[in-house]
Design a protein around this motif. Structure first.
Motif, mmCIF file in Angstrom:
data_model
loop_
_atom_site.group_PDB
_atom_site.id
_atom_site.type_symbol
_atom_site.label_atom_id
_atom_site.label_comp_id
_atom_site.label_asym_id
_atom_site.label_seq_id
_atom_site.Cartn_x
_atom_site.Cartn_y
_atom_site.Cartn_z
ATOM 1 N N THR A 52 0.825 -1.203 0.000
ATOM 2 C CA THR A 52 0.000 0.000 0.000
ATOM 3 C C THR A 52 0.861 1.257 0.000
ATOM 4 O O THR A 52 0.483 2.294 -0.546
ATOM 5 C CB THR A 52 -0.921 0.001 1.237
ATOM 6 O OG1 THR A 52 -1.592 -1.253 1.321
ATOM 7 C CG2 THR A 52 -1.949 1.116 1.156
ATOM 8 N N LYS A 53 2.022 1.139 0.628
ATOM 9 C CA LYS A 53 2.915 2.279 0.749
ATOM 10 C C LYS A 53 4.340 1.760 0.872
ATOM 11 O O LYS A 53 4.573 0.653 1.355
ATOM 12 C CB LYS A 53 2.544 3.118 1.971
ATOM 13 C CG LYS A 53 3.279 4.436 2.112
ATOM 14 C CD LYS A 53 2.775 5.203 3.336
ATOM 15 C CE LYS A 53 3.509 6.518 3.504
ATOM 16 N NZ LYS A 53 3.028 7.256 4.712
ATOM 17 N N GLY A 54 5.308 2.590 0.455
ATOM 18 C CA GLY A 54 6.701 2.193 0.547
ATOM 19 C C GLY A 54 7.260 1.791 -0.800
ATOM 20 O O GLY A 54 6.593 1.908 -1.827
ATOM 21 N N SER A 55 8.493 1.299 -0.786
ATOM 22 C CA SER A 55 9.148 0.927 -2.035
ATOM 23 C C SER A 55 9.978 -0.336 -1.859
ATOM 24 O O SER A 55 10.479 -0.623 -0.762
ATOM 25 C CB SER A 55 10.053 2.061 -2.535
ATOM 26 O OG SER A 55 11.119 2.284 -1.626
ATOM 27 N N ILE A 56 10.109 -1.080 -2.963
ATOM 28 C CA ILE A 56 10.912 -2.305 -2.985
ATOM 29 C C ILE A 56 11.810 -2.255 -4.207
ATOM 30 O O ILE A 56 11.332 -2.061 -5.336
ATOM 31 C CB ILE A 56 10.032 -3.568 -3.055
ATOM 32 C CG1 ILE A 56 9.049 -3.620 -1.876
ATOM 33 C CG2 ILE A 56 10.903 -4.824 -3.050
ATOM 34 C CD1 ILE A 56 7.991 -4.687 -2.022
ATOM 35 N N ALA A 57 13.108 -2.423 -3.997
ATOM 36 C CA ALA A 57 14.059 -2.455 -5.097
ATOM 37 C C ALA A 57 14.713 -3.827 -5.142
ATOM 38 O O ALA A 57 15.131 -4.365 -4.108
ATOM 39 C CB ALA A 57 15.121 -1.376 -4.932
ATOM 40 N N PHE A 58 14.779 -4.401 -6.332
ATOM 41 C CA PHE A 58 15.449 -5.686 -6.538
ATOM 42 C C PHE A 58 16.602 -5.482 -7.512
ATOM 43 O O PHE A 58 16.387 -5.090 -8.663
ATOM 44 C CB PHE A 58 14.476 -6.722 -7.088
ATOM 45 C CG PHE A 58 15.112 -8.068 -7.348
ATOM 46 C CD1 PHE A 58 15.346 -8.943 -6.300
ATOM 47 C CD2 PHE A 58 15.495 -8.440 -8.626
ATOM 48 C CE1 PHE A 58 15.940 -10.173 -6.531
ATOM 49 C CE2 PHE A 58 16.098 -9.656 -8.869
ATOM 50 C CZ PHE A 58 16.321 -10.541 -7.815
ATOM 51 N N ASP A 59 17.807 -5.695 -7.026
ATOM 52 C CA ASP A 59 19.023 -5.526 -7.822
ATOM 53 C C ASP A 59 19.052 -4.152 -8.487
ATOM 54 O O ASP A 59 19.397 -4.016 -9.669
ATOM 55 C CB ASP A 59 19.119 -6.633 -8.871
ATOM 56 C CG ASP A 59 20.532 -6.757 -9.455
ATOM 57 O OD1 ASP A 59 21.476 -6.208 -8.852
ATOM 58 O OD2 ASP A 59 20.668 -7.404 -10.506
ATOM 59 N N GLY A 60 18.651 -3.133 -7.733
ATOM 60 C CA GLY A 60 18.707 -1.767 -8.207
ATOM 61 C C GLY A 60 17.508 -1.301 -8.996
ATOM 62 O O GLY A 60 17.415 -0.115 -9.343
ATOM 63 N N THR A 61 16.546 -2.204 -9.279
ATOM 64 C CA THR A 61 15.348 -1.844 -10.035
ATOM 65 C C THR A 61 14.162 -1.708 -9.098
ATOM 66 O O THR A 61 13.896 -2.613 -8.293
ATOM 67 C CB THR A 61 15.028 -2.904 -11.105
ATOM 68 O OG1 THR A 61 16.116 -3.006 -12.017
ATOM 69 C CG2 THR A 61 13.759 -2.548 -11.867
ATOM 70 N N ASP A 62 13.459 -0.604 -9.183
ATOM 71 C CA ASP A 62 12.265 -0.397 -8.375
ATOM 72 C C ASP A 62 11.132 -1.260 -8.926
ATOM 73 O O ASP A 62 10.652 -1.041 -10.042
ATOM 74 C CB ASP A 62 11.856 1.078 -8.401
ATOM 75 C CG ASP A 62 10.730 1.400 -7.422
ATOM 76 O OD1 ASP A 62 10.047 0.463 -6.970
ATOM 77 O OD2 ASP A 62 10.536 2.586 -7.108
ATOM 78 N N ILE A 63 10.723 -2.275 -8.157
ATOM 79 C CA ILE A 63 9.678 -3.194 -8.616
ATOM 80 C C ILE A 63 8.363 -2.972 -7.880
ATOM 81 O O ILE A 63 7.426 -3.755 -8.045
ATOM 82 C CB ILE A 63 10.116 -4.660 -8.452
ATOM 83 C CG1 ILE A 63 10.299 -5.005 -6.954
ATOM 84 C CG2 ILE A 63 11.401 -4.950 -9.231
ATOM 85 C CD1 ILE A 63 10.501 -6.478 -6.689
ATOM 86 N N THR A 64 8.279 -1.910 -7.091
ATOM 87 C CA THR A 64 7.123 -1.699 -6.209
ATOM 88 C C THR A 64 5.805 -1.794 -6.961
ATOM 89 O O THR A 64 4.873 -2.489 -6.526
ATOM 90 C CB THR A 64 7.209 -0.333 -5.514
ATOM 91 O OG1 THR A 64 8.538 -0.128 -5.024
ATOM 92 C CG2 THR A 64 6.220 -0.254 -4.366
#
Length: 284
Positions: free
Chosen positions: A68-80
């Motif tokens: 719902t809120k926040g961010s997730i980065a996988f190997d430098g890519t924002d996948i949120t």
């Protein structure tokens, strides 16, 4: 210097449920602003009692649950909020081992199909023959007899099904694996065998892993760092040795006090490894 593979910041997850009688929508916030990171080649534990939000956090890291809120980065890519068509090519690099392998393995398919089809779908192998060779080679690595390939999931033991689940994830050569309560339904000997296998695979393949459990003794056996969760919050985190030696939070102390054996048996995993070798010898 450690290289971060997954970085999540301020993660919130809210579940919405419609109340039929009132015609309205209720909200239940499960995660309350979680910060967590996993470095390459690192095993991170996520521990907490039932309802603490640890499984929701794990699924959010894989984008199986929307945040719902926040961010997730996988190997430098924002996948949120990356569209599924864009995140699909990354799925091979982010794998999950489920708590109940029986419910995650298709009961209508043989173990051979369960393991070879993902290799073909993700184009890890060029053809069915290559996929078959890869699976047969890996079967020996996870301590399963080749006779299991022609069986259905219900014909295997719980420990064997869990090894199939581990093989399905590892065969795709991911960068990150999420293991969600994968030994909670196994006996102590099978737990030790499974944990030994995971430790060896993460070391040999250079995997990063998040290991979810309610049992701190399991976390202590396999993890480098640990995040302690309660009511959707991280209440404490740090290196496993430091947390066990000097827990700061009363809740963490309660979890440690709940471990049946305050001091880990150093021969536990080694005995599990010996029993796994004996089983494999008998099966062959």
């Amino acid at each position: 210097m450690p290289e971060t593979l997954i970085a999540a910041t301020g993660i919130e997850v809210v579940y919405r449920a419609r109340r039929r009688s009132q015609g309205s929508t209720g909200e239940h916030k499960v995660l309350h602003g979680i910060d967590i990171n996993v470095d390459r080649h690192e095993t991170v534990g996520i521990v907490g009692e039932s309802g603490s939000g640890k499984s929701t956090l794990g699924r959010a890291l894989l984008r199986l649950t929307e945040v719902t809120k926040g961010s997730i980065a996988f190997d430098g890519t924002d996948i949120t909020h990356l569209p599924e068509r864009q995140i699909r090519p990354m799925r091979r690099r982010m794998q999950m081992i489920f708590q109940d392998p029986m419910s995650s393995l298709n009961p209508r398919r043989s173990i051979r199909r369960i393991l070879t089809e993902p290799l073909l779908f993700h184009r890890v192998t060029a053809n069915s023959a290559d996929a078959e060779r890869r699976v047969r080679k890996f079967f020996d690595r996870v301590g399963l007899p080749l006779s299991c390939l022609d069986r259905s999931p219900h014909e295997l033991s719980g420990g064997q099904r869990q090894r199939v689940g581990i093989a399905r994830a590892a065969l795709l050569e991911p960068d990150f694996v999420l293991a969600d309560e994968i030994v909670s339904g196994l006996d102590v000997s099978t737990q030790a065998q499974t944990l030994n296998l995971l430790k060896a695979l993460t070391r040999e393949m250079g995997l990063a892993m998040a290991f979810i459990s309610h049992d701190l003794s399991v976390i202590r056996s396999v993890c480098d760092r640990v995040y302690v969760m309660r009511h959707g919050l991280i209440v404490e985190h740090g290196r496993c040795d430091d947390i066990f030696a000097n827990p700061r939070e009363p809740y963490t102390k309660l979890l440690i006090d709940a471990i049946p054996l305050p001091r880990i048996d150093p021969g536990w995993l080694d005995r599990g490894r010996a029993e796994q070798i004996s089983e494999a010898a008998l099966a062959n």
